[in-house]
Design an enzyme around this catalytic site. Structure first.
Site, PDB file in Angstrom:
ATOM      1  N   GLY A  43       0.783  -1.236   0.000  1.00 30.37           N
ATOM      2  CA  GLY A  43       0.000   0.000   0.000  1.00 30.37           C
ATOM      3  C   GLY A  43       0.812   1.281   0.000  1.00 30.37           C
ATOM      4  N   HIS A  54       0.755   1.061 -13.184  1.00 32.15           N
ATOM      5  CA  HIS A  54       1.541  -0.095 -13.614  1.00 32.15           C
ATOM      6  C   HIS A  54       3.023   0.292 -13.586  1.00 32.15           C
ATOM      7  CE1 HIS A  54       2.330  -3.911 -15.549  1.00 32.15           C
ATOM      8  NE2 HIS A  54       3.195  -3.264 -16.306  1.00 32.15           N
TER       9      HIS A  54
END
Ligand code: GAR
Length: 208
Positions: free
Chosen positions: A12, A110
């Site tokens: 995270g 990404h």
């Protein structure tokens, strides 16, 4: 106020970057309504709780079939009714029904310069291992809208990162996060909140 839901699977750090930019006022008119993980052990859930953000887990393991899980995910997202869904290291394929329910309202970060090192099997550390195997000298990160394909939706922002000789995949992953991901993900959300990301077919432009 742009109401976002952030989907996570692991550490995270990208979620943290969003929380921090909201906290320091760089990311204005954006709220995180909920953080949702497929993985009960994801440290991202702790980050959400520490920031006072509602956090919940929907694990495929708790459902009889993948279809049931997909239905539950769609139901939960519809209930949360976000303006934007942010995939911040969410390593579960987004069901088509979710993509249809939220067209051009889902973005993904990404860890490469798409269309290099993306698509099936390219996620997390694997992306960096492949980049090093191929010997590219520059990599980076991409924020893009999610469509029915794999990493194939319209690109919003990209940032390049140079690859020094002798770096390990783990070091490269950290470098790409620090120099690219943690910057362009909050920036892309900010641009969307300001209504400045203009779609035109398969591409976008940033309005001044
Ligand atoms: C990030 O590097 C993100 O780009 C990648 O997973 C990592 C999650 O880290 N996502 C993908 O590979 C998606 N194909 P984080 O949990 O610390 O944000």
């Amino acid at each position: 106020m742009l109401r976002t839901v952030v989907l996570v699977s692991g550490g995270g750090t990208n979620l943290q970057a969003i929380i921090d930019r909201i906290g320091d006022g760089t990311l204005k008119d954006v709220e995180i309504a909920c953080v949702l993980s497929n993985n009960p052990g994801a440290y991202a859930l702790t980050r959400a709780k520490n920031a006072g953000i509602p956090a919940l887990c929907l694990s495929p393991k708790d459902y009889e079939t993948r279809e049931r899980f997909n239905e539950a995910l769609l139901r939960k997202l519809q209930e949360l009714s976000p303006d934007l869904i942010v995939l911040a290291g969410f390593l579960v394929a987004i069901p088509e029904a979710v993509i249809r329910a939220f067209p051009m309202k889902i973005i993904n970060i990404h860890p490469s310069l798409i269309p290099s090192f993306c698509g099936k099997g390219y996620y997390g550390l694997k992306v960096h291992e492949k980049a090093l195997e191929r010997g590219v000298k520059v990599t980076g990160a991409t924020v893009h809208f999610v469509d029915e394909g794999m990493d194939s939706g319209p690109i919003i922002l990209q940032k390049a990162v140079e690859i020094p000789d002798g770096i390990t995949p783990q070091e490269l992953q950290q470098k790409v996060m620090k120099e690219a991901e943690w910057l362009i993900l909050p920036r892309a959300i900010s641009l969307i909140a300001q209504g400045r990301v203009v779609l035109s077919g398969k591409t976008t432009r940033i309005a001044p």
